[in-house]
Each structure stands twice: as structure tokens, then as C-alpha cells.
Design a protein around this motif. Structure first.
Motif, PDB file in Angstrom:
ATOM      1  N   LEU A   1      -1.650   5.077   3.281  1.00 37.94           N
ATOM      2  CA  LEU A   1      -2.910   4.427   2.913  1.00 37.94           C
ATOM      3  C   LEU A   1      -3.085   3.044   3.528  1.00 37.94           C
ATOM      4  N   SER A   2      -2.144   2.598   4.333  1.00 38.59           N
ATOM      5  CA  SER A   2      -2.252   1.244   4.882  1.00 38.59           C
ATOM      6  C   SER A   2      -3.492   1.011   5.748  1.00 38.59           C
ATOM      7  N   PRO A   3      -4.068   2.023   6.429  1.00 36.18           N
ATOM      8  CA  PRO A   3      -5.326   1.738   7.130  1.00 36.18           C
ATOM      9  C   PRO A   3      -6.490   1.437   6.189  1.00 36.18           C
ATOM     10  N   PHE A   4      -6.344   1.825   4.933  1.00 37.92           N
ATOM     11  CA  PHE A   4      -7.445   1.731   3.972  1.00 37.92           C
ATOM     12  C   PHE A   4      -7.193   0.705   2.862  1.00 37.92           C
ATOM     13  N   ILE A   5      -5.937   0.383   2.609  1.00 40.89           N
ATOM     14  CA  ILE A   5      -5.569  -0.530   1.526  1.00 40.89           C
ATOM     15  C   ILE A   5      -4.701  -1.647   2.085  1.00 40.89           C
ATOM     16  N   ASP A   6      -5.113  -2.904   1.841  1.00 35.01           N
ATOM     17  CA  ASP A   6      -4.274  -4.043   2.201  1.00 35.01           C
ATOM     18  C   ASP A   6      -3.077  -4.143   1.276  1.00 35.01           C
ATOM     19  N   SER A   7      -3.330  -4.025  -0.021  1.00 32.43           N
ATOM     20  CA  SER A   7      -2.259  -4.151  -1.005  1.00 32.43           C
ATOM     21  C   SER A   7      -2.771  -3.690  -2.357  1.00 32.43           C
ATOM     22  N   LEU A   8      -1.830  -3.456  -3.259  1.00 32.83           N
ATOM     23  CA  LEU A   8      -2.123  -3.316  -4.676  1.00 32.83           C
ATOM     24  C   LEU A   8      -1.682  -4.617  -5.341  1.00 32.83           C
ATOM     25  N   TYR A   9      -2.173  -4.870  -6.556  1.00 32.64           N
ATOM     26  CA  TYR A   9      -1.723  -6.069  -7.255  1.00 32.64           C
ATOM     27  C   TYR A   9      -1.886  -5.897  -8.757  1.00 32.64           C
ATOM     28  N   THR A  10      -1.145  -6.705  -9.490  1.00 35.16           N
ATOM     29  CA  THR A  10      -1.265  -6.753 -10.943  1.00 35.16           C
ATOM     30  C   THR A  10      -1.490  -8.198 -11.365  1.00 35.16           C
ATOM     31  N   PHE A  11      -2.210  -8.367 -12.472  1.00 37.49           N
ATOM     32  CA  PHE A  11      -2.492  -9.713 -12.972  1.00 37.49           C
ATOM     33  C   PHE A  11      -2.495  -9.690 -14.488  1.00 37.49           C
ATOM     34  N   GLU A  12      -1.777 -10.637 -15.075  1.00 38.60           N
ATOM     35  CA  GLU A  12      -1.738 -10.772 -16.527  1.00 38.60           C
ATOM     36  C   GLU A  12      -1.736 -12.245 -16.905  1.00 38.60           C
TER      37      GLU A  12
ATOM     38  N   ALA B   1      -2.064   0.512 -11.073  1.00 38.93           N
ATOM     39  CA  ALA B   1      -2.416   0.289  -9.674  1.00 38.93           C
ATOM     40  C   ALA B   1      -2.133   1.527  -8.842  1.00 38.93           C
ATOM     41  N   GLY B   2      -1.020   2.207  -9.130  1.00 39.38           N
ATOM     42  CA  GLY B   2      -0.694   3.424  -8.401  1.00 39.38           C
ATOM     43  C   GLY B   2      -1.722   4.519  -8.631  1.00 39.38           C
TER      44      GLY B   2
ATOM     45  N   ALA C   1       0.846  -1.193   0.000  1.00 45.21           N
ATOM     46  CA  ALA C   1       0.000   0.000   0.000  1.00 45.21           C
ATOM     47  C   ALA C   1       0.882   1.245   0.000  1.00 45.21           C
ATOM     48  N   PRO C   2       0.513   2.286  -0.753  1.00 43.04           N
ATOM     49  CA  PRO C   2       1.293   3.526  -0.742  1.00 43.04           C
ATOM     50  C   PRO C   2       1.325   4.165   0.644  1.00 43.04           C
ATOM     51  N   GLU C   3       2.309   5.014   0.849  1.00 43.47           N
ATOM     52  CA  GLU C   3       2.486   5.657   2.141  1.00 43.47           C
ATOM     53  C   GLU C   3       1.218   6.379   2.577  1.00 43.47           C
TER      54      GLU C   3
ATOM     55  N   VAL D   1      -6.808  -2.956  -6.431  1.00 41.91           N
ATOM     56  CA  VAL D   1      -6.567  -2.427  -5.092  1.00 41.91           C
ATOM     57  C   VAL D   1      -7.425  -3.236  -4.135  1.00 41.91           C
ATOM     58  N   SER D   2      -6.782  -3.842  -3.158  1.00 43.15           N
ATOM     59  CA  SER D   2      -7.503  -4.592  -2.134  1.00 43.15           C
ATOM     60  C   SER D   2      -7.747  -3.671  -0.949  1.00 43.15           C
ATOM     61  N   LEU D   3      -9.018  -3.381  -0.684  1.00 43.71           N
ATOM     62  CA  LEU D   3      -9.385  -2.442   0.366  1.00 43.71           C
ATOM     63  C   LEU D   3      -9.568  -3.150   1.707  1.00 43.71           C
ATOM     64  N   THR D   4      -9.221  -2.479   2.778  1.00 41.62           N
ATOM     65  CA  THR D   4      -9.539  -2.976   4.111  1.00 41.62           C
ATOM     66  C   THR D   4     -11.002  -2.695   4.414  1.00 41.62           C
ATOM     67  N   ALA D   5     -11.482  -3.215   5.531  1.00 43.09           N
ATOM     68  CA  ALA D   5     -12.853  -2.921   5.951  1.00 43.09           C
ATOM     69  C   ALA D   5     -13.036  -1.414   6.146  1.00 43.09           C
ATOM     70  N   ARG D   6     -12.046  -0.781   6.751  1.00 48.99           N
ATOM     71  CA  ARG D   6     -12.111   0.671   6.945  1.00 48.99           C
ATOM     72  C   ARG D   6     -12.069   1.389   5.603  1.00 48.99           C
ATOM     73  N   GLY D   7     -11.250   0.886   4.671  1.00 47.99           N
ATOM     74  CA  GLY D   7     -11.155   1.513   3.366  1.00 47.99           C
ATOM     75  C   GLY D   7     -12.463   1.476   2.601  1.00 47.99           C
ATOM     76  N   TRP D   8     -13.133   0.315   2.588  1.00 45.21           N
ATOM     77  CA  TRP D   8     -14.423   0.214   1.908  1.00 45.21           C
ATOM     78  C   TRP D   8     -15.440   1.147   2.543  1.00 45.21           C
ATOM     79  N   ALA D   9     -15.478   1.203   3.868  1.00 45.66           N
ATOM     80  CA  ALA D   9     -16.440   2.058   4.560  1.00 45.66           C
ATOM     81  C   ALA D   9     -16.188   3.528   4.246  1.00 45.66           C
ATOM     82  N   ALA D  10     -14.918   3.952   4.284  1.00 47.03           N
ATOM     83  CA  ALA D  10     -14.591   5.357   4.068  1.00 47.03           C
ATOM     84  C   ALA D  10     -14.745   5.762   2.608  1.00 47.03           C
ATOM     85  N   LEU D  11     -14.560   4.832   1.699  1.00 51.30           N
ATOM     86  CA  LEU D  11     -14.657   5.152   0.282  1.00 51.30           C
ATOM     87  C   LEU D  11     -16.089   5.097  -0.226  1.00 51.30           C
ATOM     88  N   SER D  12     -16.843   4.080   0.219  1.00 52.03           N
ATOM     89  CA  SER D  12     -18.184   3.873  -0.335  1.00 52.03           C
ATOM     90  C   SER D  12     -19.308   4.315   0.589  1.00 52.03           C
TER      91      SER D  12
END
Length: 298
Positions: free
Chosen positions: A18-29, A147-148, A14-16, A92-103
Motif C-alpha cells: 500500500l505504500s504507493p497509496f498510503i504515506d503512513s498510519l498513525y495513532t493519537f491519544e 489503523a490496520g 504503510a502495510p505491505e 491513515v495519511s493518503l498519498t496524492a495517488r491514494g486520494w485519487a484512487a480512493l475518492s
């Protein structure tokens, strides 16, 4: 990072700030035309698809479908999915707090579904997200860059939560980390809430009543531990002691991960198993089982 014949999958931190709100970023191909797998019960995901499509059999019925920029809301049980490739995506994988604060959307009402970005975010933020897919597809940015940019949209879209709700979410994670089977009464006491109040808040932020929250996270943590190739006999014993018997453990892990314990370490990589890696979790310490967890919960 997983780089196999079938797909390339990478977790990014997670970017600096944002860790309370984002568990991780990821890429998939992947260049494979078809992939079928199962996604474990997971937190909310923000996903951009530059190429390919995904469909998912949602818990409780219905089919979720990908779009160029969409949310997979919190999954409360494992869900089978199908990818039509080639696929190029970032998430972007959101935490429970991240989903609540964003949505601002309660998980018990909005869980287990897919939603286009514009259904969750205001116009400018949704427009910024939908612009990422064509930029990634045309090579203007790479998957990590996509992702960034998604993380910056999350940063700009966060709204303040009530302090007591932040406290509830954070202390619930600390409580979950304390034991595979933490005592519900301990959390009620620490938060100064009645059983009914705690049930209501758990449904809102985690999608399940308190006991269901314990069950879900215990299964995910147990699966991740059992899939560890360096698993010790002592740690395995602590996990198995958290359940009444082996049948109980198998049933619960399969319900929330889509796999039995024996299928958590396949001979070849599977995307569903890779999402159980510790890189995908920010607020849950998957190895914090020092208490042993000897009080099974049905």
C-alpha cells in the motif's frame, strides 16, 4: 513515537503493497481537555475518532468538523485546529495517488474540507469504517488495530487510475525530490505535456498549478529539515539558498506549516510539528536536496 504529558502520537508504516497509496498510519491519544494547534498543509487523511472532537479553520474560510469516521481532504495551506478531549483516534495519511484512487475527487474542487466517510466511499466501505470507532472506544481493538482495519478499507476501496495519470503523479514526486527548486520545463519535457496540460493535472492531483506545487513542497521539506536537531550548517545553507532572502523563507514556511522556522523546534512537543516528521511522508524524500536549490521561485 511521542509520549508527552499532553499527548501520545505514533507513526506506523504503510502495510505491505500500500505504500504507493498510503504515506503512513498513525495513532493519537490525549487525556487533556483542550488542545489548540496548527496542522501543516498535508495530504488527505482518513481519521476515526473513538473519543473527542476536532474543529478546524479551513483555508479559504469555513469550519471543518470531525465525526466518528471522516476524511480531511488535502490541505493546501496550514490550518488551525482545536481538539476537545479526551481524544482517542487513529488515522491513515493518503498519498496524492491514494486520494485519487480512493475518492476520484479532484483536489482543486474538494480540497480544504472535511467529509464524512459515506460522502466519499460506497456503503459497505463506509459502514466498515463507522464500525471501527465503537470497537476502539469499547476496547475490542487498540488504536494500532483500528489503523490496520482502516488501511484494509483503503485497500478494498482503491480503483484503477489511468496509466498516464499514475505516470504523471509518480514522475512529479520524483521531480520534486530532485531539487528544492526543480525546473518546471524539465517536468513538461519528461511527461511530454504542454504547460497548460501540466497545470490542469497538477490542479487535479495536487490542488495547485505547477509553481504552487513546488512552493508547497519546498516549504514542507524546508521546515522538516530546519526542525531536525542534527541539522548541519551545510544543509541549512542549501535550504536558505532556495529562497530569495530570509523574509521570503519565513513567510513561505509559515504559510504552509503555520510556524516560523524558529518555532519548528519548541521546548515541548506540539502535534502540528510532529506531523512534519519524516515518518509521515512516503513518496517525498524530505532530505533530497543534493542539488542545493539555488533557483528561487516566487
Amino acid at each position: 513515537m511521542v509520549d508527552s504529558d499532553k499527548f501520545r502520537f505514533r507513526f506506523l508504516p504503510a502495510p505491505e503493497g500500500l505504500s504507493p497509496f498510503i504515506d503512513s498510519l498513525y495513532t493519537f491519544e490525549t487525556d487533556v481537555s483542550e488542545i489548540d494547534d496548527i496542522l501543516p498543509a498535508y495530504s488527505a487523511q482518513l481519521i476515526v475518532y473513538a473519543r473527542g472532537q476536532a474543529t478546524m479553520e479551513m483555508p479559504g474560510g469555513g469550519t471543518g468538523r470531525s465525526s466518528e469516521a471522516y476524511f480531511l481532504t488535502p490541505l493546501l495551506e496550514a490550518a488551525p485546529f482545536h481538539l476537545s478531549g479526551p481524544v482517542r483516534a487513529a488515522g491513515v495519511s493518503l498519498t496524492a495517488r491514494g486520494w485519487a484512487a480512493l475518492s476520484g475527487m479532484p483536489v482543486d474542487e474538494y480540497g480544504n474540507r472535511t467529509m464524512d466517510a459515506a460522502e466519499v466511499l460506497e456503503g459497505d466501505l463506509a459502514d466498515r469504517l463507522t464500525a471501527i470507532a465503537p470497537a476502539l472506544r469499547d476496547g475490542e481493538i487498540d488504536a494500532e488495530g483500528a489503523a490496520g482495519l482502516m488501511a484494509e478499507v483503503v485497500r478494498d476501496g482503491l480503483k484503477p487510475l489511468r496509466p498516464q495519470h499514475v505516470q504523471m503523479i509518480e514522475r512529479t514526486f520524483a521531480w520534486l525530490n530532485s531539487d528544492l527548486n526543480p525546473e518546471i520545463a524539465d517536468l513538461e519535457k519528461e511527461l511530454g505535456l504542454s504547460a497548460r496540460q501540466l497545470q490542469r493535472l497538477c490542479r487535479r492531483f495536487f490542488g495547485r498549478p505547477t509553481k504552487g506545487v513546488v512552493t508547497r513542497f519546498r516549504a514542507i521539506r524546508s521546515a522538516t529539515i530546519l526542525a531536525d536537531p542534527n541539522l548541519t550548517a551545510e544543509l541549512r545553507s542549501k535550504v536558505t539558498d532556495a529562497y530569495y532572502d530570509q523574509a521570503h523563507m519565513i513567510h513561505e514556511i509559515q504559510r504552509y506549516t503555520g510556524r516560523t522556522p524558529k518555532r519548528l523546534s519548541p521546548d515541548e512537543p506540539h502535534l502540528g510539528v510532529e506531523t512534519l516528521g519524516t515518518g509521515g511522508y512516503g513518496n517525498i524524500d524530505l532530505h533530497a536536496v543534493e542539488q542545493g536549490g539555488k533557483r528561487p521561485i516566487n
